[in-house]
Design a protein around this motif. Structure first.
Motif, PDB file in Angstrom:
ATOM      1  N   ARG A 151     -40.628  10.165 -14.673  1.00 17.98           N
ATOM      2  CA  ARG A 151     -40.814  11.537 -15.164  1.00 17.98           C
ATOM      3  C   ARG A 151     -41.595  12.368 -14.148  1.00 17.98           C
ATOM      4  O   ARG A 151     -41.270  13.542 -13.925  1.00 17.98           O
ATOM      5  N   LYS A 152     -42.606  11.768 -13.540  1.00 18.94           N
ATOM      6  CA  LYS A 152     -43.388  12.504 -12.535  1.00 18.94           C
ATOM      7  C   LYS A 152     -42.496  12.900 -11.360  1.00 18.94           C
ATOM      8  O   LYS A 152     -42.592  14.020 -10.842  1.00 18.94           O
ATOM      9  N   LEU A 153     -41.612  12.003 -10.954  1.00 20.67           N
ATOM     10  CA  LEU A 153     -40.698  12.307  -9.855  1.00 20.67           C
ATOM     11  C   LEU A 153     -39.727  13.408 -10.267  1.00 20.67           C
ATOM     12  O   LEU A 153     -39.422  14.310  -9.469  1.00 20.67           O
ATOM     13  N   PHE A 154     -39.253  13.350 -11.506  1.00 21.72           N
ATOM     14  CA  PHE A 154     -38.379  14.400 -12.016  1.00 21.72           C
ATOM     15  C   PHE A 154     -39.094  15.755 -11.993  1.00 21.72           C
ATOM     16  O   PHE A 154     -38.511  16.776 -11.607  1.00 21.72           O
ATOM     17  N   GLU A 155     -40.363  15.760 -12.389  1.00 18.09           N
ATOM     18  CA  GLU A 155     -41.128  17.005 -12.389  1.00 18.09           C
ATOM     19  C   GLU A 155     -41.329  17.538 -10.974  1.00 18.09           C
ATOM     20  O   GLU A 155     -41.285  18.752 -10.744  1.00 18.09           O
ATOM     21  N   ARG A 156     -41.546  16.637 -10.002  1.00 22.19           N
ATOM     22  CA  ARG A 156     -41.651  17.063  -8.601  1.00 22.19           C
ATOM     23  C   ARG A 156     -40.355  17.724  -8.162  1.00 22.19           C
ATOM     24  O   ARG A 156     -40.366  18.793  -7.547  1.00 22.19           O
ATOM     25  N   GLN A 157     -39.259  17.088  -8.491  1.00 27.33           N
ATOM     26  CA  GLN A 157     -37.956  17.599  -8.077  1.00 27.33           C
ATOM     27  C   GLN A 157     -37.651  18.917  -8.772  1.00 27.33           C
ATOM     28  O   GLN A 157     -37.106  19.846  -8.163  1.00 27.33           O
ATOM     29  N   SER A 158     -38.013  19.005 -10.054  1.00 29.42           N
ATOM     30  CA  SER A 158     -37.774  20.233 -10.808  1.00 29.42           C
ATOM     31  C   SER A 158     -38.600  21.384 -10.242  1.00 29.42           C
ATOM     32  O   SER A 158     -38.112  22.511 -10.094  1.00 29.42           O
ATOM     33  N   ALA A 159     -39.872  21.113  -9.895  1.00 30.98           N
ATOM     34  CA  ALA A 159     -40.748  22.140  -9.339  1.00 30.98           C
ATOM     35  C   ALA A 159     -40.227  22.655  -8.001  1.00 30.98           C
ATOM     36  O   ALA A 159     -40.461  23.810  -7.633  1.00 30.98           O
ATOM     37  N   GLN A 160     -39.493  21.798  -7.284  1.00 32.94           N
ATOM     38  CA  GLN A 160     -38.916  22.198  -6.002  1.00 32.94           C
ATOM     39  C   GLN A 160     -37.538  22.839  -6.166  1.00 32.94           C
ATOM     40  O   GLN A 160     -36.898  23.182  -5.175  1.00 32.94           O
ATOM     41  N   GLY A 161     -37.088  22.980  -7.410  1.00 33.97           N
ATOM     42  CA  GLY A 161     -35.787  23.594  -7.665  1.00 33.97           C
ATOM     43  C   GLY A 161     -34.628  22.749  -7.212  1.00 33.97           C
ATOM     44  O   GLY A 161     -33.563  23.269  -6.839  1.00 33.97           O
ATOM     45  N   LYS A 162     -34.775  21.421  -7.268  1.00 29.92           N
ATOM     46  CA  LYS A 162     -33.745  20.527  -6.741  1.00 29.92           C
ATOM     47  C   LYS A 162     -33.107  19.661  -7.823  1.00 29.92           C
ATOM     48  O   LYS A 162     -32.500  18.631  -7.517  1.00 29.92           O
ATOM     49  N   VAL A 163     -33.240  20.068  -9.087  1.00 29.74           N
ATOM     50  CA  VAL A 163     -32.598  19.330 -10.169  1.00 29.74           C
ATOM     51  C   VAL A 163     -31.247  19.978 -10.454  1.00 29.74           C
ATOM     52  O   VAL A 163     -31.194  21.153 -10.829  1.00 29.74           O
ATOM     53  N   PRO A 164     -30.148  19.253 -10.283  1.00 27.25           N
ATOM     54  CA  PRO A 164     -28.835  19.849 -10.544  1.00 27.25           C
ATOM     55  C   PRO A 164     -28.619  20.050 -12.032  1.00 27.25           C
ATOM     56  O   PRO A 164     -29.253  19.404 -12.865  1.00 27.25           O
ATOM     57  N   ALA A 165     -27.719  20.930 -12.373  1.00 29.56           N
ATOM     58  CA  ALA A 165     -27.391  21.156 -13.780  1.00 29.56           C
ATOM     59  C   ALA A 165     -26.729  19.914 -14.348  1.00 29.56           C
ATOM     60  O   ALA A 165     -25.949  19.245 -13.665  1.00 29.56           O
ATOM     61  N   PRO A 166     -27.042  19.579 -15.605  1.00 36.04           N
ATOM     62  CA  PRO A 166     -26.390  18.426 -16.226  1.00 36.04           C
ATOM     63  C   PRO A 166     -24.888  18.663 -16.317  1.00 36.04           C
ATOM     64  O   PRO A 166     -24.432  19.792 -16.378  1.00 36.04           O
ATOM     65  N   ASN A 167     -24.131  17.571 -16.346  1.00 39.90           N
ATOM     66  CA  ASN A 167     -22.690  17.739 -16.499  1.00 39.90           C
ATOM     67  C   ASN A 167     -22.327  17.884 -17.975  1.00 39.90           C
ATOM     68  O   ASN A 167     -23.196  17.986 -18.829  1.00 39.90           O
ATOM     69  N   ALA A 168     -21.062  17.870 -18.272  1.00 44.47           N
ATOM     70  CA  ALA A 168     -20.620  18.147 -19.644  1.00 44.47           C
ATOM     71  C   ALA A 168     -21.149  17.137 -20.644  1.00 44.47           C
ATOM     72  O   ALA A 168     -21.289  17.420 -21.822  1.00 44.47           O
TER      73      ALA A 168
END
Length: 264
Positions: free
Chosen positions: A238-255
């Motif tokens: 989760r911490k890694l996800f938050e780092r990636q999200s803060a950097q704007g690097k989380v792709p949109a989920p698929n369908a």
């Protein structure tokens, strides 16, 4: 200069040359100016010797397939490394995996039918050459202390790799690995979880069900500590996800509400 045989080069390496005093007697090696070679790599190979140090900074998981290997996740999606700063360098105060520290050197076989390994380097990096400022590789035809230390480091890495292979063989015998799946929900999209698959992890239920004598053996031989280092590190997903999200690097989920599998 003949390249070493290279049917499939390891991660980062684009070419390999065996290091020798005849051709490289006056060559030097300089530090990397940045970590560009690492910038688009989200998963780094790891040895068991590093689990305790690496689990403080990265989730440690295992690759999918019949021959899983441990990797440290620096991002949750292909091409994303959250630990590279705006200056192109690895951020300070994090553990740097030995695989990264070894580059651009490596021990490699010059003849596929022989077990002998030679110290090689990747000439495409631009940090090793005849007109470089930095550490000399040879002195009067003999390896310098720097080169001797590099060789020793690479030997230690290979030995750690053998211990890692033995560790994975034991995990397979115990049959306690499972296909991993991590679902993370962001507060601004509670109904659309990001689901990460494509890796393996220790099955906590199977671990708890191991016979007492097996658990005692794992604790005595050090495997228990390694298994728990892996399991504790998963809390960093989760911490890694938050780092990636803060950097704007989380792709949109698929369908299906699932992010692209990343650690295979």
């Amino acid at each position: 200069m003949a390249s070493a045989p290279q049917p499939q080069l390891p991660l980062f390496y684009k070419d390999l040359l065996p290091l020798n005093s005849n051709e490289h007697g006056d060559w030097k090696v300089s530090p990397f100016d940045n970590a560009d070679f690492l910038a688009e790599t989200h998963a780094i190979p790891l040895t068991v010797d590093e689990f305790v140090d690496a689990q403080r900074d990265y989730p440690i998981v295992f690759t999918a397939g019949d021959n899983p290997l441990p990797i440290a996740l620096m991002g949750l999606n292909e091409g994303v490394n959250t630990y590279i700063g705006d200056d192109g360098k690895l951020v300070a105060d994090v553990y740097v995996p030995a695989y990264v520290r070894r580059y651009p050197f490596i021990l490699a076989k010059l003849q596929q039918d022989s077990d002998d390994m030679s110290l090689c380097f990747d000439p495409t990096t631009g940090v090793v050459g005849a007109n470089k400022e930095g550490q000399a590789l040879f002195d009067g035809g003999d390896p310098t202390e720097y080169t001797t230390n590099v060789l020793e480091f690479c030997k230690n890495f290979e030995e750690a790799g053998q211990r890692t292979k033995a560790f994975l063989e034991e995990l397979k015998k115990l049959d306690i690995l499972m296909d991993g799946e991590i679902a993370i929900t962001r507060s601004d999209a509670p109904d659309t979880p990001f689901v990460y698959r494509g890796f393996r992890m220790v099955d906590e239920k199977k671990l708890r069900e191991l016979p007492t004598e097996t658990v005692e053996t794992l604790n005595k031989n050090g495997m228990g500590m390694l298994i728990h280092a892996h399991m504790f590190s998963l809390n960093l997903m989760r911490k890694l996800f938050e780092r990636q999200s803060a950097q704007g690097k989380v792709p949109a989920p698929n369908a299906n509400g699932a992010a692209v599998p990343t650690a295979s």
